[in-house]
Enzyme design. Structure first.
Site, PDB file in Angstrom:
ATOM      1  N   CYS A 129      38.377 -28.966 -85.304  1.00 41.28           N
ATOM      2  CA  CYS A 129      37.825 -27.649 -85.593  1.00 41.28           C
ATOM      3  C   CYS A 129      38.352 -27.126 -86.929  1.00 41.28           C
ATOM      4  O   CYS A 129      38.551 -27.909 -87.861  1.00 41.28           O
ATOM      5  CB  CYS A 129      38.102 -26.674 -84.446  1.00 41.28           C
ATOM      6  SG  CYS A 129      37.084 -25.183 -84.524  1.00 41.28           S
ATOM      7  N   LYS A 131      39.626 -25.065 -79.198  1.00 43.90           N
ATOM      8  CA  LYS A 131      38.227 -25.502 -79.339  1.00 43.90           C
ATOM      9  C   LYS A 131      37.881 -26.668 -78.427  1.00 43.90           C
ATOM     10  O   LYS A 131      38.675 -27.596 -78.272  1.00 43.90           O
ATOM     11  CB  LYS A 131      37.982 -25.887 -80.803  1.00 43.90           C
ATOM     12  CG  LYS A 131      36.566 -26.247 -81.158  1.00 43.90           C
ATOM     13  CD  LYS A 131      35.559 -25.176 -80.823  1.00 43.90           C
ATOM     14  CE  LYS A 131      35.903 -23.840 -81.430  1.00 43.90           C
ATOM     15  NZ  LYS A 131      35.118 -22.710 -80.904  1.00 43.90           N
ATOM     16  N   ASP A 150      43.734 -20.911 -79.556  1.00 41.56           N
ATOM     17  CA  ASP A 150      43.093 -19.618 -79.270  1.00 41.56           C
ATOM     18  C   ASP A 150      43.932 -18.836 -78.271  1.00 41.56           C
ATOM     19  O   ASP A 150      43.923 -17.603 -78.281  1.00 41.56           O
ATOM     20  CB  ASP A 150      41.673 -19.827 -78.755  1.00 41.56           C
ATOM     21  CG  ASP A 150      40.760 -20.278 -79.892  1.00 41.56           C
ATOM     22  OD1 ASP A 150      40.696 -21.492 -80.142  1.00 41.56           O
ATOM     23  OD2 ASP A 150      40.160 -19.415 -80.551  1.00 41.56           O
TER      24      ASP A 150
HETATM   25  O1  RI2 Z   1      43.727 -18.818 -85.846  1.00 40.94           O
HETATM   26  P1  RI2 Z   1      43.324 -20.146 -86.389  1.00 40.94           P
HETATM   27  O2  RI2 Z   1      44.495 -21.104 -86.498  1.00 40.94           O
HETATM   28  O3  RI2 Z   1      42.560 -20.015 -87.685  1.00 40.94           O
HETATM   29  O4  RI2 Z   1      42.260 -20.786 -85.395  1.00 40.94           O
HETATM   30  C1  RI2 Z   1      42.586 -21.051 -84.053  1.00 40.94           C
HETATM   31  C2  RI2 Z   1      41.382 -21.542 -83.311  1.00 40.94           C
HETATM   32  O5  RI2 Z   1      40.311 -20.600 -83.406  1.00 40.94           O
HETATM   33  C3  RI2 Z   1      39.083 -21.322 -83.467  1.00 40.94           C
HETATM   34  O6  RI2 Z   1      38.130 -20.808 -82.578  1.00 40.94           O
HETATM   35  P2  RI2 Z   1      36.659 -20.294 -83.061  1.00 40.94           P
HETATM   36  O7  RI2 Z   1      36.122 -21.235 -84.111  1.00 40.94           O
HETATM   37  O8  RI2 Z   1      36.830 -18.878 -83.544  1.00 40.94           O
HETATM   38  O9  RI2 Z   1      35.840 -20.349 -81.796  1.00 40.94           O
HETATM   39  C4  RI2 Z   1      39.425 -22.772 -83.185  1.00 40.94           C
HETATM   40  O10 RI2 Z   1      39.448 -23.085 -81.812  1.00 40.94           O
HETATM   41  C5  RI2 Z   1      40.784 -22.843 -83.816  1.00 40.94           C
HETATM   42  O11 RI2 Z   1      41.540 -23.975 -83.403  1.00 40.94           O
END
Ligand code: RI2
EC number: 5.3.1.29
Length: 307
Positions: free
Chosen positions: A124, A204, A193
């Site tokens: 992700c 993710k 998350d």
């Molecule tokens: O806070 P940071 O490290 O940037 O991201 C953490 C997580 O948030 C994202 O979720 P989405 O794409 O918003 O559903 C991904 O799952 C990623 O690993």
């Protein structure tokens, strides 16, 4: 309220995404809302802040950084509207600064675990995980990255763009190639998350497959997570809700038009049990997943409230 609605919509549609970014955007929205809020009484002020907080929290259910940010940013103790307003502005700004500093600290701490020649797999698009990778590279470590596409939203494309900007040698792979490539990998680094009180990771969809494959191949599995990604609610037994998004993200609805017996499921996140996690790199240091409870209770300083 218009600006709050705009931010909420951007979070819902994932124009603003990534658990950390969502948290910061929500804190900014609360701060700006409080700054311009006209309230004739403290009761009115409190009710409006409460309403806006719940509205923002309701935009996406899984990333615990969102309710944590809203709660930390919207705290006040004064019974005077002007003072309470200032408290919220200060607390929101503190949260935003803390979130930025946390990313830097995670980068510094985590990068010390990266060795010359390491091949790192990531999934992700996690700003926390990328902070470790880019900090290590900028420190002169000769590393390369395998980045998953991350269907259905393909956030892997954001990751390869970011890594390319740093000139880091990067290979994009489809999600189903994770196990095939694992033997070439030295470390897996993913974001979070949410982290439950028992150390389980919510990230993710597909993250648990990376963890399983890494475990099988005896490769190190690191999670990069700010302390505000730990979930206080899980201490009192509340499960973390997994967001299920629209099926349109997976397949064009026209494909399904004449397939009455087919339905599409689109969970956005999955659970990785703590036994597959070697370490969690946080802004207060590297911890084993078993310390999640302590982070919530002692560092996050969360009140358990009604049990
Ligand atoms: O806070 P940071 O490290 O940037 O991201 C953490 C997580 O948030 C994202 O979720 P989405 O794409 O918003 O559903 C991904 O799952 C990623 O690993």
């Amino acid at each position: 309220m218009e600006k709050v609605q705009e931010t909420a919509e951007k979070i819902r549609t994932m124009e603003i995404r990534g658990a950390g970014r969502i948290a910061k955007a929500a804190a900014e929205a609360i701060r700006d809302y409080a700054a311009g809020l006209e309230a004739a009484s403290m009761e009115e002020f409190a009710a409006s802040i409460q309403e806006v907080s719940s509205f923002l929290i309701g935009t996406r259910p899984t990333a615990v950084s969102l309710p944590n940010a809203v709660k930390l940013a919207s705290r006040y103790s004064s019974e005077n509207v002007e003072e309470a307003r200032q408290e919220i502005i200060t607390n929101a700004n503190l949260f935003i600064e803390r979130a930025d500093r946390a990313l830097e600290k995670i980068g510094k701490i985590g990068s010390r675990r990266i060795q010359d020649g390491d091949v790192i797999m990531t999934h992700c698009n996690s700003h926390a995980a990328l902070s470790i990778i880019t900090t290590a590279f900028e420190a002169g470590k000769d590393i390369s990255v395998l980045a998953t596409e991350s269907r259905p939203r393909r956030q892997g494309l954001l990751t390869i763009r970011h890594l390319n900007d740093f000139s880091i040698p990067t290979t994009l792979i489809v999600d189903s190639a994770v196990r095939y490539y694992m033997k070439r990998v030295d470390k897996v680094i993913v974001g979070a998350d949410a982290i439950a009180a028992n150390g389980a990771l919510v990230n993710k969809i597909g993250t648990s497959q990376l963890a399983l494959a890494a475990h099988e191949a005896r490769k190190s599995f690191m999670v990069a997570a700010e302390t505000f990604k730990f979930s206080p609610n899980t201490i009192v037994g509340n499960p973390i809700e997994i967001e299920e998004r629209d099926s349109d993200e997976v397949v064009n609805p026209s494909v399904l038009a004449d397939l009455p017996h087919v339905r599409v499921r689109n969970p956005a996140f999955d659970f990785t049990p703590s036994e597959y996690i070697d370490m969690i790199v946080t802004d207060i240091g590297i911890i084993p997943p078993a310390m999640a409870y302590t982070v919530i209770k002692e560092h996050l300083g969360w009140e358990l409230g009604e049990i």
